[in-house]
Write an enzyme that holds these catalytic residues in place. Structure first.
Site, mmCIF file in Angstrom:
data_model
loop_
_atom_site.group_PDB
_atom_site.id
_atom_site.type_symbol
_atom_site.label_atom_id
_atom_site.label_comp_id
_atom_site.label_asym_id
_atom_site.label_seq_id
_atom_site.Cartn_x
_atom_site.Cartn_y
_atom_site.Cartn_z
ATOM 1 N N MET A 7 0.831 -1.204 0.000
ATOM 2 C CA MET A 7 0.000 0.000 0.000
ATOM 3 C C MET A 7 0.863 1.252 0.000
ATOM 4 O O MET A 7 1.603 1.503 0.946
ATOM 5 C CB MET A 7 -0.945 -0.025 1.195
ATOM 6 C CG MET A 7 -1.861 -1.242 1.209
ATOM 7 S SD MET A 7 -3.139 -1.134 2.451
ATOM 8 C CE MET A 7 -4.116 0.246 1.818
ATOM 9 N N SER A 8 0.750 2.013 -1.087
ATOM 10 C CA SER A 8 1.543 3.230 -1.248
ATOM 11 C C SER A 8 0.850 4.465 -0.702
ATOM 12 O O SER A 8 1.464 5.519 -0.563
ATOM 13 C CB SER A 8 1.842 3.456 -2.732
ATOM 14 O OG SER A 8 0.629 3.716 -3.439
ATOM 15 N N GLY A 9 -0.443 4.345 -0.436
ATOM 16 C CA GLY A 9 -1.239 5.510 -0.073
ATOM 17 C C GLY A 9 -2.025 6.054 -1.241
ATOM 18 O O GLY A 9 -2.816 6.982 -1.093
ATOM 19 N N GLY A 10 -1.832 5.449 -2.425
ATOM 20 C CA GLY A 10 -2.559 5.868 -3.615
ATOM 21 C C GLY A 10 -3.851 5.098 -3.792
ATOM 22 O O GLY A 10 -4.135 4.132 -3.079
ATOM 23 N N ASP A 12 -4.873 3.146 -6.325
ATOM 24 C CA ASP A 12 -4.797 1.797 -6.884
ATOM 25 C C ASP A 12 -4.531 0.752 -5.797
ATOM 26 O O ASP A 12 -5.195 -0.287 -5.751
ATOM 27 C CB ASP A 12 -3.705 1.723 -7.950
ATOM 28 C CG ASP A 12 -4.067 2.516 -9.202
ATOM 29 O OD1 ASP A 12 -5.267 2.646 -9.494
ATOM 30 O OD2 ASP A 12 -3.146 3.009 -9.884
ATOM 31 N N SER A 13 -3.560 1.013 -4.947
ATOM 32 C CA SER A 13 -3.259 0.032 -3.901
ATOM 33 C C SER A 13 -4.370 -0.026 -2.867
ATOM 34 O O SER A 13 -4.599 -1.081 -2.250
ATOM 35 C CB SER A 13 -1.917 0.354 -3.233
ATOM 36 O OG SER A 13 -1.933 1.627 -2.631
ATOM 37 N N MET A 32 5.887 0.263 2.274
ATOM 38 C CA MET A 32 7.342 0.214 2.264
ATOM 39 C C MET A 32 7.917 1.626 2.380
ATOM 40 O O MET A 32 7.614 2.493 1.556
ATOM 41 C CB MET A 32 7.841 -0.448 0.982
ATOM 42 C CG MET A 32 7.526 -1.917 0.895
ATOM 43 S SD MET A 32 8.141 -2.682 -0.636
ATOM 44 C CE MET A 32 6.963 -2.015 -1.809
ATOM 45 N N CYS A 100 13.020 -1.396 -8.735
ATOM 46 C CA CYS A 100 12.201 -1.337 -7.526
ATOM 47 C C CYS A 100 11.237 -2.521 -7.484
ATOM 48 O O CYS A 100 11.067 -3.162 -6.444
ATOM 49 C CB CYS A 100 11.449 -0.018 -7.460
ATOM 50 S SG CYS A 100 10.476 0.188 -5.936
ATOM 51 N N GLY A 124 -0.972 -2.980 -6.722
ATOM 52 C CA GLY A 124 -1.913 -2.258 -7.567
ATOM 53 C C GLY A 124 -1.481 -2.128 -9.005
ATOM 54 O O GLY A 124 -1.951 -1.226 -9.714
ATOM 55 N N CYS A 197 9.889 8.195 -8.327
ATOM 56 C CA CYS A 197 9.458 8.644 -6.999
ATOM 57 C C CYS A 197 10.503 9.493 -6.286
ATOM 58 O O CYS A 197 10.156 10.463 -5.596
ATOM 59 C CB CYS A 197 9.061 7.448 -6.136
ATOM 60 S SG CYS A 197 10.410 6.284 -5.789
#
Length: 357
Positions: A7-10, A12-13, A32, A100, A124, A197
């Site tokens: 989970m990136s905070g976006g 999609d995830s 992460m 990555c 995502g 990023c």
């Protein structure tokens, strides 16, 4: 069945987490932490910011699942950032998103899931995982071709594919956003990042100089005959095929055709660098154990590009020679060449050499 969602905070995830919570008995989320903005001298809102970590945590609270933050800063610096810098310093053009994915998401993150007793991971990414009649896993393009990310996933192994879910592969991006809004997600309309990023402003050279503390020495622009045309600002500012931002007056367009790190020169040519043949190293095959001789397929050498017809010959387990049916604008060393059969990813590797025609 159990799963750990990256989970990136976006958006999609976050939608991925919801879909996996509905499917799996045990579902957990993890973010992460790959770098600190202050340590890298950047102001990134696309990854690892406190805002994004908090958004991921809020989504997990809303979904009623656990959330944790995984500190992978040392691994990310060693395996992604340093490689990014080294490739630019050697005159190539890196693709850190592929590194990555390879080292962070599908090695470290999947390894963590195994350590805490979870069977699979989910991300995502817009791509599909399928299985053929023999049980072999296949990687396929997403339904939403405008979002398809199969190009940056060519390095996945059978073991990784067997323990991964891409639930957005059959969705359009608009569907994901609409579902996020229906669920009341705080990030439903969050802007998607289009940049690397850790270089959110796209100024790679400035990032490298800030990160290394070096000032890269100017050198000579030369033509194909070796005549000096002017002065460049340091090789990290340039990439093969570039024609903008050269600052050299000329009657016709000039293109970068060679970057020589030994004498710190950059060669400019009046014609765009064309090639029909490239050598690919560090190759990975997904759909086949090995390629038959003179394998006919289509190859993509840039993320935002259609696949082009080519003949591929495998010269060793990790090396291909790819010959295109027509001359193409030469890709940069360090980028990926990915082989497709219709919608399926056969495999791919890193471009090492370009043979100019």
């Amino acid at each position: 069945m159990s799963i750990l969602v990256a989970m990136s905070g976006g958006v999609d995830s976050s939608v991925t987490a919801y879909l996996m919570r509905e499917k799996y008995k045990i579902c957990k989320g993890a973010t992460m932490l790959l770098f600190l903005n202050e340590a890298l001298g950047v102001l990134s809102k696309t990854c690892c910011s406190l805002e994004n970590i908090n958004d991921a945590r809020k989504i997990c609270e809303l979904l009623g699942i656990e959330h944790e933050v995984l500190n992978y800063m040392n691994e990310f610096e060693e395996r992604v950032i340093r490689k990014f810098v080294n490739v630019y310093e050697s005159g190539g053009t890196p693709n850190p998103c592929i590194d990555c994915n390879k080292f962070m998401k599908f090695e470290a993150f999947l390894g963590h899931a195994n350590e805490i007793g979870l069977e699979k991971i989910a991300t995502g990414h817009y791509a599909k995982i399928e299985r053929d009649s023999s049980g072999h896993y296949l990687l396929r393009k997403a339904k939403d071709l405008s979002r398809d990310q199969s190009y940056v996933l060519y390095m996945l192994t059978q073991e990784q594919l067997a323990h991964t879910e891409f639930p957005l592969g059959d969705m359009n991006k608009s569907d994901a956003r609409n579902l996020a809004e229906e669920l009341g997600f705080v990030n439903a309309r969050k802007h998607d990042s289009q940049d690397i990023c850790f270089v959110p402003d796209g100024d790679y050279a400035n990032f490298i100089e800030t990160y290394t503390g070096k000032k890269y020495q100017p050198g000579n622009f030369i033509n194909d005959s070796g005549k000096i045309l002017g002065t460049h600002d340091g090789i990290i500012h340039y990439t093969i095929g570039q024609r903008r931002g050269l600052g050299i007056p000329a009657k016709s367009r000039l293109y970068i055709s060679d970057i020589n790190i030994n004498d710190n020169t950059i060669t400019l040519s009046e014609q765009s660098l064309l090639t029909r043949k490239i050598r690919v190293i560090n190759a990975n095959l997904i759909a086949l154990p090995e390629l038959p001789k003179n394998y006919q397929a289509r190859v993509k050498v840039r993320y935002r590009q259609k696949e082009l017809p080519a003949t591929i010959n495998q010269t060793s387990p990790e090396e291909f020679i790819i010959e295109f049916s027509e001359a193409i604008k030469a890709p940069a060393r360090g980028q990926a060449a990915v082989i497709y059969d219709n919608d399926y990813v056969i495999g791919g590797g890193t471009i090492a050499d370009i043979i100019v025609t």
